[in-house]
Design a protein around this motif. Structure first.
Motif, PDB file in Angstrom:
ATOM      1  N   ILE A   1       0.851  -1.195   0.000  1.00  0.00           N
ATOM      2  CA  ILE A   1       0.000   0.000   0.000  1.00  0.00           C
ATOM      3  C   ILE A   1       0.886   1.244   0.000  1.00  0.00           C
ATOM      4  O   ILE A   1       1.834   1.354   0.777  1.00  0.00           O
ATOM      5  N   GLY A   2       0.566   2.163  -0.896  1.00  0.00           N
ATOM      6  CA  GLY A   2       1.198   3.476  -0.917  1.00  0.00           C
ATOM      7  C   GLY A   2       0.167   4.520  -0.552  1.00  0.00           C
ATOM      8  O   GLY A   2      -0.942   4.525  -1.094  1.00  0.00           O
ATOM      9  N   ILE A   3       0.515   5.394   0.398  1.00  0.00           N
ATOM     10  CA  ILE A   3      -0.453   6.369   0.913  1.00  0.00           C
ATOM     11  C   ILE A   3       0.068   7.789   0.727  1.00  0.00           C
ATOM     12  O   ILE A   3       1.180   8.116   1.149  1.00  0.00           O
TER      13      ILE A   3
ATOM     14  N   CYS B   1      -4.979   6.222  -1.073  1.00  0.00           N
ATOM     15  CA  CYS B   1      -4.271   4.983  -0.747  1.00  0.00           C
ATOM     16  C   CYS B   1      -4.359   4.032  -1.942  1.00  0.00           C
ATOM     17  O   CYS B   1      -5.458   3.726  -2.414  1.00  0.00           O
ATOM     18  N   LEU B   2      -3.200   3.587  -2.423  1.00  0.00           N
ATOM     19  CA  LEU B   2      -3.155   2.657  -3.557  1.00  0.00           C
ATOM     20  C   LEU B   2      -2.762   1.272  -3.077  1.00  0.00           C
ATOM     21  O   LEU B   2      -1.784   1.114  -2.351  1.00  0.00           O
ATOM     22  N   LEU B   3      -3.529   0.280  -3.491  1.00  0.00           N
ATOM     23  CA  LEU B   3      -3.225  -1.118  -3.192  1.00  0.00           C
ATOM     24  C   LEU B   3      -2.574  -1.733  -4.418  1.00  0.00           C
ATOM     25  O   LEU B   3      -3.126  -1.683  -5.518  1.00  0.00           O
ATOM     26  N   GLY B   4      -1.383  -2.307  -4.241  1.00  0.00           N
ATOM     27  CA  GLY B   4      -0.676  -2.909  -5.358  1.00  0.00           C
ATOM     28  C   GLY B   4      -0.149  -4.287  -5.020  1.00  0.00           C
ATOM     29  O   GLY B   4      -0.186  -4.723  -3.863  1.00  0.00           O
TER      30      GLY B   4
ATOM     31  N   CYS C   1       3.082  -7.406  -6.125  1.00  0.00           N
ATOM     32  CA  CYS C   1       4.518  -7.470  -6.397  1.00  0.00           C
ATOM     33  C   CYS C   1       4.846  -7.306  -7.871  1.00  0.00           C
ATOM     34  O   CYS C   1       6.018  -7.154  -8.238  1.00  0.00           O
ATOM     35  N   ASN C   2       3.822  -7.334  -8.747  1.00  0.00           N
ATOM     36  CA  ASN C   2       4.032  -7.102 -10.170  1.00  0.00           C
ATOM     37  C   ASN C   2       3.915  -5.627 -10.537  1.00  0.00           C
ATOM     38  O   ASN C   2       3.863  -5.277 -11.715  1.00  0.00           O
ATOM     39  N   ASN C   3       3.876  -4.796  -9.500  1.00  0.00           N
ATOM     40  CA  ASN C   3       3.768  -3.341  -9.676  1.00  0.00           C
ATOM     41  C   ASN C   3       2.462  -2.946 -10.361  1.00  0.00           C
ATOM     42  O   ASN C   3       2.395  -1.965 -11.103  1.00  0.00           O
ATOM     43  N   GLU C   4       1.435  -3.717 -10.090  1.00  0.00           N
ATOM     44  CA  GLU C   4       0.106  -3.424 -10.617  1.00  0.00           C
ATOM     45  C   GLU C   4      -0.755  -2.804  -9.522  1.00  0.00           C
ATOM     46  O   GLU C   4      -0.792  -3.298  -8.396  1.00  0.00           O
ATOM     47  N   VAL C   5      -1.422  -1.713  -9.847  1.00  0.00           N
ATOM     48  CA  VAL C   5      -2.352  -1.090  -8.912  1.00  0.00           C
ATOM     49  C   VAL C   5      -3.685  -1.823  -8.999  1.00  0.00           C
ATOM     50  O   VAL C   5      -4.311  -1.878 -10.061  1.00  0.00           O
ATOM     51  N   ILE C   6      -4.101  -2.394  -7.890  1.00  0.00           N
ATOM     52  CA  ILE C   6      -5.323  -3.198  -7.854  1.00  0.00           C
ATOM     53  C   ILE C   6      -6.546  -2.344  -7.563  1.00  0.00           C
ATOM     54  O   ILE C   6      -7.615  -2.529  -8.149  1.00  0.00           O
ATOM     55  N   ASP C   7      -6.383  -1.405  -6.653  1.00  0.00           N
ATOM     56  CA  ASP C   7      -7.523  -0.595  -6.244  1.00  0.00           C
ATOM     57  C   ASP C   7      -7.011   0.639  -5.518  1.00  0.00           C
ATOM     58  O   ASP C   7      -5.821   0.735  -5.162  1.00  0.00           O
ATOM     59  N   SER C   8      -7.906   1.579  -5.300  1.00  0.00           N
ATOM     60  CA  SER C   8      -7.551   2.783  -4.546  1.00  0.00           C
ATOM     61  C   SER C   8      -8.646   3.108  -3.545  1.00  0.00           C
ATOM     62  O   SER C   8      -9.822   2.789  -3.759  1.00  0.00           O
ATOM     63  N   PHE C   9      -8.235   3.718  -2.458  1.00  0.00           N
ATOM     64  CA  PHE C   9      -9.169   4.161  -1.419  1.00  0.00           C
ATOM     65  C   PHE C   9      -8.917   5.646  -1.188  1.00  0.00           C
ATOM     66  O   PHE C   9      -7.770   6.064  -1.005  1.00  0.00           O
ATOM     67  N   LYS C  10      -9.975   6.427  -1.215  1.00  0.00           N
ATOM     68  CA  LYS C  10      -9.836   7.874  -1.018  1.00  0.00           C
ATOM     69  C   LYS C  10     -10.676   8.319   0.169  1.00  0.00           C
ATOM     70  O   LYS C  10     -11.793   7.840   0.377  1.00  0.00           O
TER      71      LYS C  10
ATOM     72  N   GLU D   1      -9.054   6.920  12.343  1.00  0.00           N
ATOM     73  CA  GLU D   1     -10.297   6.453  11.723  1.00  0.00           C
ATOM     74  C   GLU D   1     -10.155   6.307  10.206  1.00  0.00           C
ATOM     75  O   GLU D   1     -10.701   5.368   9.607  1.00  0.00           O
ATOM     76  N   VAL D   2      -9.411   7.220   9.579  1.00  0.00           N
ATOM     77  CA  VAL D   2      -9.214   7.130   8.130  1.00  0.00           C
ATOM     78  C   VAL D   2      -8.421   5.880   7.775  1.00  0.00           C
ATOM     79  O   VAL D   2      -8.803   5.115   6.872  1.00  0.00           O
ATOM     80  N   PHE D   3      -7.329   5.624   8.504  1.00  0.00           N
ATOM     81  CA  PHE D   3      -6.510   4.446   8.205  1.00  0.00           C
ATOM     82  C   PHE D   3      -7.267   3.150   8.528  1.00  0.00           C
ATOM     83  O   PHE D   3      -7.119   2.147   7.831  1.00  0.00           O
ATOM     84  N   SER D   4      -8.082   3.185   9.555  1.00  0.00           N
ATOM     85  CA  SER D   4      -8.908   2.030   9.885  1.00  0.00           C
ATOM     86  C   SER D   4      -9.899   1.748   8.750  1.00  0.00           C
ATOM     87  O   SER D   4     -10.106   0.591   8.355  1.00  0.00           O
ATOM     88  N   SER D   5     -10.487   2.816   8.219  1.00  0.00           N
ATOM     89  CA  SER D   5     -11.435   2.662   7.101  1.00  0.00           C
ATOM     90  C   SER D   5     -10.740   2.107   5.866  1.00  0.00           C
ATOM     91  O   SER D   5     -11.332   1.332   5.104  1.00  0.00           O
ATOM     92  N   MET D   6      -9.473   2.491   5.666  1.00  0.00           N
ATOM     93  CA  MET D   6      -8.700   1.969   4.539  1.00  0.00           C
ATOM     94  C   MET D   6      -8.545   0.456   4.643  1.00  0.00           C
ATOM     95  O   MET D   6      -8.808  -0.282   3.681  1.00  0.00           O
TER      96      MET D   6
END
Length: 302
Positions: free
Chosen positions: A5-7, A16-19, A21-30, A46-51
């Motif tokens: 996860i990159g935030i 927040c980007l979920l990726g 090991c193939n450097n593919e972005v799977i989903d994002s949380f805003k 609370e924001v990080f918990s929601s992520m």
């Protein structure tokens, strides 16, 4: 499969980007901001918990499946800030690798594709980071709007308000900025500016910067304010180049003032190119969230 996860934890929003090991972005949380200095520790948690909840509910990814998280956070300026954020993730049950940087570092990585070169940011505030000859991050500026943030939207807006009140007193020449600011703020007399100035968040003062920029060619006061902002940002770049001890490096611009105002962008580029022709100025390759995801992946050898 392990996940990363990159935030980009900003002062107004968090991405927040979920990726994998193939450097593919799977989903994002805003979500909303995660600068605990402005919103408090509880709301940040609370924001990080929601992520975590979002990625679990949508992809069945538990915290233990996340190999590394990299957070580029606004307001992360010292060890105390880092420790507080680490405690938040610990309280949420995350036990794996956690990298925490000032968001300017992740912006630099996103903009330049790696931990190299430099970034100059002018948005609400201003700051610059560069990577020196030893691979260390070097910082110039960004010490807050009370004593710094030179060349930023806040500085431009503040200087406009200062000149408006000086003009009202007779200490400065007249400026069309009063007409524009009063219309924008829906006020009718100069003294109504005072409660706005001292009761407003810095963002609201920074929001006045575009009024100054659009008046550059028609108002001497506006031109002087913009020219000063350009000079202040140039001084930051000049100082950074001496500190990193590299003459030919990539420099990316960031922040709304430099990315949205062609006037500021062009004036500053010309000034830098005239004195430092070996600095290569380019538009960002990617954003801070992607830079954070890049660092999370690299922390595990990808």
């Amino acid at each position: 499969m392990g996940y990363y996860i990159g935030i980009d934890g900003g002062g107004t929003k968090t991405i927040c980007l979920l990726g994998n090991c193939n450097n593919e972005v799977i989903d994002s949380f805003k979500s909303g901001p995660t600068n605990y200095h402005s919103i408090g520790v509880k709301q940040t948690e609370e924001v990080f918990s929601s992520m975590f909840t979002y990625f679990y509910n949508k992809h069945n990814i538990d915290k233990d499946n996340i190999i590394a998280i990299c957070l580029g956070g606004a307001g992360v300026d010292c060890e105390e800030d880092e420790n507080l954020l680490r405690n938040i993730f610990k309280a949420l049950g995350y036990k794996n690798k956690l990298l925490i940087f000032n968001d300017s570092i992740t912006t630099l990585v996103g903009a330049n594709g790696d931990m190299k070169g430099a970034i100059l940011i002018s948005g609400t505030g201003s700051i610059s980071y560069g990577i020196d000859i030893h691979g260390n991050a070097v910082r110039v500026g960004g010490w807050g709007h009370i004593i710094d943030d030179d060349g930023s939207g806040f500085a431009i807006g503040r200087d406009a308000l200062k000149k408006i009140m000086e003009s009202y007193d007779g200490r400065s020449e007249e400026t069309i900025l009063w007409e524009k600011v009063s219309k924008t703020l829906e006020i009718s007399n100069y003294e109504e500016l005072i409660p706005f100035i001292y009761n407003s968040k810095k963002q609201y003062i920074a929001d006045l910067a575009p009024l100054v920029l659009e008046s550059y060619y028609s108002d001497k006061i506006s031109r002087d304010i913009v020219d000063k902002a350009v000079e202040d940002l140039f001084k930051i770049v000049k100082t950074l180049s001496f500190k990193i001890k590299i003459q030919n490096f990539q420099l990316s611009f960031g922040g709304s003032i430099l990315l949205k105002s062609s006037l500021m962008n062009n004036l500053l580029k010309k000034k830098i190119n005239d004195e430092f022709p070996r600095i290569i100025i380019h538009t960002p390759y990617d954003d801070s969230a992607h830079g954070a995801l890049n660092l999370a992946l690299k922390s595990n050898g990808y």
